[in-house]
Design a protein around this motif. Structure first.
Motif, PDB file in Angstrom:
ATOM      1  N   SER A  31       7.830   1.171   5.818  1.00  0.00           N
ATOM      2  CA  SER A  31       6.971   1.783   4.798  1.00  0.00           C
ATOM      3  C   SER A  31       7.095   1.051   3.475  1.00  0.00           C
ATOM      4  O   SER A  31       6.092   0.790   2.801  1.00  0.00           O
ATOM      5  CB  SER A  31       7.343   3.257   4.605  1.00  0.00           C
ATOM      6  N   TYR A  35       4.154  -0.793   1.391  1.00  0.00           N
ATOM      7  CA  TYR A  35       3.845  -0.519  -0.013  1.00  0.00           C
ATOM      8  C   TYR A  35       3.836  -1.825  -0.809  1.00  0.00           C
ATOM      9  O   TYR A  35       2.955  -2.051  -1.641  1.00  0.00           O
ATOM     10  CB  TYR A  35       4.867   0.434  -0.640  1.00  0.00           C
ATOM     11  N   GLU A  36       4.826  -2.675  -0.595  1.00  0.00           N
ATOM     12  CA  GLU A  36       4.889  -3.942  -1.314  1.00  0.00           C
ATOM     13  C   GLU A  36       3.647  -4.788  -1.053  1.00  0.00           C
ATOM     14  O   GLU A  36       3.087  -5.383  -1.974  1.00  0.00           O
ATOM     15  CB  GLU A  36       6.122  -4.743  -0.879  1.00  0.00           C
ATOM     16  N   PHE A  39       0.341  -2.971  -2.583  1.00  0.00           N
ATOM     17  CA  PHE A  39       0.296  -2.775  -4.030  1.00  0.00           C
ATOM     18  C   PHE A  39       0.983  -3.909  -4.772  1.00  0.00           C
ATOM     19  O   PHE A  39       1.761  -3.698  -5.684  1.00  0.00           O
ATOM     20  CB  PHE A  39       0.950  -1.440  -4.391  1.00  0.00           C
ATOM     21  N   SER A  44      -2.503  -2.765  -9.400  1.00  0.00           N
ATOM     22  CA  SER A  44      -2.232  -1.779  -8.357  1.00  0.00           C
ATOM     23  C   SER A  44      -1.583  -0.525  -8.931  1.00  0.00           C
ATOM     24  O   SER A  44      -0.744  -0.597  -9.824  1.00  0.00           O
ATOM     25  CB  SER A  44      -1.296  -2.357  -7.298  1.00  0.00           C
ATOM     26  N   LEU A  46      -0.005   3.347  -7.509  1.00  0.00           N
ATOM     27  CA  LEU A  46       0.383   4.166  -6.374  1.00  0.00           C
ATOM     28  C   LEU A  46       0.672   5.569  -6.876  1.00  0.00           C
ATOM     29  O   LEU A  46       1.507   5.755  -7.758  1.00  0.00           O
ATOM     30  CB  LEU A  46       1.632   3.581  -5.702  1.00  0.00           C
ATOM     31  N   LEU A  48       1.858   9.274  -5.622  1.00  0.00           N
ATOM     32  CA  LEU A  48       2.480   9.957  -4.497  1.00  0.00           C
ATOM     33  C   LEU A  48       2.817  11.394  -4.851  1.00  0.00           C
ATOM     34  O   LEU A  48       3.183  11.692  -5.992  1.00  0.00           O
ATOM     35  CB  LEU A  48       3.788   9.252  -4.094  1.00  0.00           C
ATOM     36  N   PHE A  54       8.471   9.612   1.114  1.00  0.00           N
ATOM     37  CA  PHE A  54       8.941   8.502   0.293  1.00  0.00           C
ATOM     38  C   PHE A  54       9.966   8.990  -0.716  1.00  0.00           C
ATOM     39  O   PHE A  54      11.047   8.418  -0.852  1.00  0.00           O
ATOM     40  CB  PHE A  54       7.758   7.843  -0.413  1.00  0.00           C
TER      41      PHE A  54
END
Length: 65
Positions: A31, A35-36, A39, A44, A46, A48, A54
């Motif tokens: 995961s 994400y890396e 984004f 970018s 994110l 959450l 996470f």
């Protein structure tokens, strides 16, 4: 091409071994890599939910390394 195929096969074996030993950690690291990758640009963002898996991983660490 043969070397690349052999390398891919070895990598697949390593991933399978890691998954068998600790499926939850393996899922977490995959995961993070996703994400890396998704984004990585300068624009970018994110967003959450604080109750997401996470953050669960981060909260359970208790600040330990």
């Amino acid at each position: 091409e043969l070397q690349r195929g052999e390398g891919d096969a070895e990598a697949a074996g390593i991933y399978a071994s890691a998954f068998e030993k600790d499926p939850e950690f393996y899922a977490f690291t995959r995961s993070i890599k996703a994400y890396e990758s998704a984004f990585s640009g300068p624009e970018s963002t994110l967003v959450l939910d604080p109750k997401s898996d996470f953050f669960r991983y981060l909260n359970e660490s208790g600040g330990r390394r």
